[in-house]
Design a protein around this motif. Structure first.
Motif, mmCIF file in Angstrom:
data_model
loop_
_atom_site.group_PDB
_atom_site.id
_atom_site.type_symbol
_atom_site.label_atom_id
_atom_site.label_comp_id
_atom_site.label_asym_id
_atom_site.label_seq_id
_atom_site.Cartn_x
_atom_site.Cartn_y
_atom_site.Cartn_z
ATOM 1 N N GLN A 85 0.865 -1.231 0.017
ATOM 2 C CA GLN A 85 0.024 0.185 -0.054
ATOM 3 C C GLN A 85 0.783 1.239 0.015
ATOM 4 O OE1 GLN A 85 -2.918 -0.206 3.156
ATOM 5 N NE2 GLN A 85 -4.021 1.403 2.482
ATOM 6 N N ASP A 167 -1.828 -4.181 -2.818
ATOM 7 C CA ASP A 167 -2.807 -3.485 -1.646
ATOM 8 C C ASP A 167 -3.007 -2.156 -2.240
ATOM 9 O OD1 ASP A 167 -3.840 -2.896 0.380
ATOM 10 O OD2 ASP A 167 -2.270 -3.434 1.881
ATOM 11 N N GLU A 168 -4.194 -1.932 -2.907
ATOM 12 C CA GLU A 168 -4.698 -0.853 -3.220
ATOM 13 C C GLU A 168 -3.836 -0.109 -4.267
ATOM 14 O OE1 GLU A 168 -6.428 2.059 -0.665
ATOM 15 O OE2 GLU A 168 -6.689 0.541 0.754
HETATM 16 MG MG LIG Z 1 -4.729 -1.349 4.061
#
Ligand SMILES: [Mg+2]
Ligand SMILES: Nc1ncnc2c1ncn2[C@@H]1O[C@H](COP(=O)(O)OP(=O)(O)OP(=O)(O)O)[C@@H](O)[C@H]1O
Lengths: 255, 441
Positions: A85, A167-168
């Protein structure tokens, strides 16, 4: 295709992970088949990153087990690659784009040797797959958000693992970059990789993913987008923000 | 000339200076390299803790040898004692910060002052048996380096440097992305301990030269100096070592010339070196930052140029732009135009500037913002003569969602109060989904 038969790429059984007394994940079980693009959705703090870290073998489960290709995660080191992320990376770290991509090769280099020419080549190739070769000598902090995402995607590709966790990857990138990243993901999927992607935008979730995992500490739903993106489920998970999603469901319905 | 030669050469002929130079450089070389990792992993405070914890170990080692074998001030035992004390301190810090809610930095503070205090008390209680000069310990004595210290620092330097070179990739990966490191099977915890071990060894060998208080400076200041200049870890480590060595050399001369304390002079030189680099570093320095800020072209100027060209409906010469666009400094307009040209917003033709496709889209967005703001101002009863100038200021506020909000609120008007058409939203900007913070690219 392995329709539920054969070994799943990732199997999570009754997973509970806690930080101190408070569990971030409680009794989560999912079975992710090979060659799939799976989205993980849920509000902030719902344990999405924790699930990713557990599948990486970084967070140890309190209860439950995680099997990667039928093997326990702790023994399956290096089989899973991941894109962190954005907020989890030190963007001031003195490291160039080329070196980050090369990190993907480290696991294939014995400790007494330097990365070979072939490793460097593979890293560059991964960079060109995400169209970042022109930026190879830049320090990673001097890139735009979308470019940063692509560099880490290149690193994950360079690892050559069959399973990719992201992650994202779409957080804070523009529409064009989102498309570009998605293209790379779809190509990776076509090349036989299994991808698990944490995603925040419910409006596009149905379009992007084969299956969705809806999390909030517990597993609320897992299955095809049509089954998961149910108003009742979503309002349970995203309590208090219901209005936004009623709009959204109306839109989804109108498609 | 002769004087200069004398100033630089004369100290070099003195044995004490040679020893100080060799020992100091050996320590500085390795503390720069290991210090780079300490800086990047934000372990500076831990370095400080390790140096303070040493005194208990030194006292323990001294006492043990004296009582068991009757040997005075046996250096290897004291060294070993320091390392043991360092390790115990680190372990205590780790355990207490894990099991209690007290945060790590506080735990470090508690533990090292505690261990330091223990050392001080032991040294003073057993002052008949052990002869440790606390002042020497705290301030260091680089000009009085003993041969044993010299050997110790040479060995520490060589072994720690070997470890760092051999496992460079591992330390790099574990520092940059411990999660990935763990997922590929790197023993992250072992690496953490190895690094702490290296730091302890370096600290222990450096304390005899610059003293407990200054040792952390030798560890982090050259590394931080290098950090300002490098975009790669290997380069940062090499530069940090270099800066460590220059600090030792510069500091030693300073101390001879000024007849000052050795350790203090070294660290003073080191700090001045940092400040100098901080000022002039090409990318991360203050001067560069100031220059960047000065060269920055306000978005407002760019948008004013766009909208002026759009309104002219034809190629616009610079003279016309000068008339309509307000700039903070005389040169800014020219710079803005050049930059916009290179960004592909406008193109220069013999008759003047013209908007490109991208430029036109952006200009239309600004115009839309301007006219919507005008409509809004009119709708809230702003006096007619104030509408245009206020909207001119407000048109630069057109971040995602703001203009659309006005549009919605006003019922999506077709024309502004002066009857001019409001352009529709350009397709350049994407509508962000609700709940997602729009982020500037
Ligand atoms: Mg997260
Ligand atoms: N290292 C940690 N120590 C203690 N608590 C943590 C830690 N990491 C996460 N948590 C807690 O665990 C819960 C789940 O966190 P996680 O990071 O998995 O959420 P997430 O779904 O990824 O959220 P986001 O959308 O904000 O990224 C949160 O309540 C968080 O506060």
């Amino acid at each position: 295709m392995n329709n539920g038969k054969g070994t799943p790429a990732i199997e999570v059984r009754h997973l509970t992970v806690s930080y101190g007394a408070r569990p971030a994940l409680l009794d989560v079980s999912v079975r992710i088949e090979k060659d799939q693009l799976v989205g993980v959705i849920g509000p902030n703090g719902s344990g999405k990153s924790t699930l990713i870290k557990a599948i990486l073998g970084f967070e140890k489960p309190d209860v439950g087990e995680i099997l990667i290709g039928g093997e326990d995660v702790q023994k399956a080191k290096g089989k899973v690659a991941y894109v962190p992320q954005r907020g989890a990376v030190d963007w001031d770290f003195p490291i160039t784009v080329r070196e980050v991509a090369l990190m993907g090769r480290y696991q294939h280099v014995p400790w007494y040797r330097s990365p070979s020419a072939a490793d460097r080549e593979a890293a560059l190739e991964a960079l060109s797959m995400v169209r970042m070769s022109d930026f190879a000598e830049r320090q990673i902090g001097q890139l735009s958000g979308g470019q940063q995402q692509r560099v880490f995607l290149a690193r994950a590709l360079a690892q050559g693992s069959d399973i990719l966790l992201l992650d994202e990857p779409f957080a804070g990138v523009d529409a064009a970059t989102e498309r570009a990243i998605l293209d790379v993901l779809e190509r990776a999927k076509a090349a036989g990789k299994t991808l698990v992607v944490v995603h925040h935008d419910l409006a596009t979730a149905a379009e992007y993913f084969d299956n969705l995992v809806l999390l909030k500490q517990r597993l609320y739903a897992f299955g095809p987008p049509a089954a998961v993106l149910q108003e009742e489920l979503l309002s349970q998970v995203y309590e208090g923000r219901l209005r936004v999603f009623t709009d959204l469901m109306a839109k989804e319905g109108g498609r | 000339m002769n004087f200069l030669l004398h100033a630089f050469w004369a100290p070099l002929t003195e044995t004490y200076f040679q020893k100080a130079l060799i020992g100091g450089c050996a320590v500085a070389l390795v503390s720069g390299a290991v210090g780079s990792l300490v800086v990047l992993r934000r372990m500076a405070f831990l370095g400080d803790a390790l140096s303070h914890a040493m005194i208990a170990g030194v006292a323990g080692g001294y006492l043990a040898m004296k009582l068991l074998f009757g040997v005075e001030a046996y250096a290897p035992a004291m060294l070993l004692g320091s390392l043991i004390a360092a390790i115990i301190t680190v372990a205590l810090i780790g355990v207490v910060s894990k099991v209690s809610r007290v945060k790590e930095d506080t735990v470090i503070g508690i533990m090292y002052t505690g261990v330091f205090a223990l050392g001080v008390v032991v040294v003073s209680i057993f002052r008949q048996y052990i002869h440790i000069d606390l002042m020497h310990f705290i301030m260091g004595d680089i000009l009085g380096v003993a041969d044993t210290d010299l050997w110790a620092s040479a060995i520490v330097s060589a072994s720690v440097l070997t470890i760092l070179v051999l496992f460079f990739r591992h330390f790099q990966l574990a520092s940059f992305d411990p999660i990935m490191a763990a997922s590929t099977g790197l023993p992250v915890l072992v690496l953490d301990y190895a690094l702490t071990g290296c730091v302890s060894m370096v600290v222990v060998s450096a304390v005899s030269m610059v003293g407990v208080i200054l040792v952390v400076g030798l560890l982090i200041t050259p590394a931080a100096t290098a950090y300002l200049l490098s975009d790669r870890l290997d380069k940062m480590m090499a530069l940090a070592s270099l800066f460590g060595v220059t600090s030792v050399i510069g500091g030693l001369y300073l101390c001879v010339w000024l007849d000052s304390a050795g350790g203090g002079a070294v660290m003073l030189f080191c700090t001045l070196q940092f400040l100098a680099v901080l000022a002039v570093a090409p990318r991360y320095g203050l001067l560069a930052r100031w220059r960047r800020l000065r060269n920055m072209i306000p978005q407002q100027v760019v948008e004013d140029v766009l909208i002026t060209v759009l309104r002219q409906q034809k190629e616009t010469p610079l003279k016309v732009l000068q008339q309509f666009v307000q700039v903070p400094q005389p040169g800014t307009l020219w710079k803005a135009v050049k930059q916009m040209e290179s960004e592909g917003l406008i193109e220069a033709l013999p008759q003047g500037y013209r908007l490109t496709g991208v430029g036109e889209k952006q200009a239309a967005n600004v115009l839309r913002a301007h006219r919507l703001w005008e409509s809004y101002l009119a709708s809230i009863g702003t006096p007619e003569d104030a509408v245009h100038p206020t909207a001119h200021r407000l048109e630069h506020i057109h971040g995602a969602g703001i203009v659309d909000y006005l549009d919605q609120k006003l019922g999506q008007p077709e024309v502004d109060p002066h009857g001019q058409k409001i352009p529709r939203r350009g397709n350049g900007a994407r509508k962000k989904p609700a709940g997602n913070e729009p982020e500037e690219q």
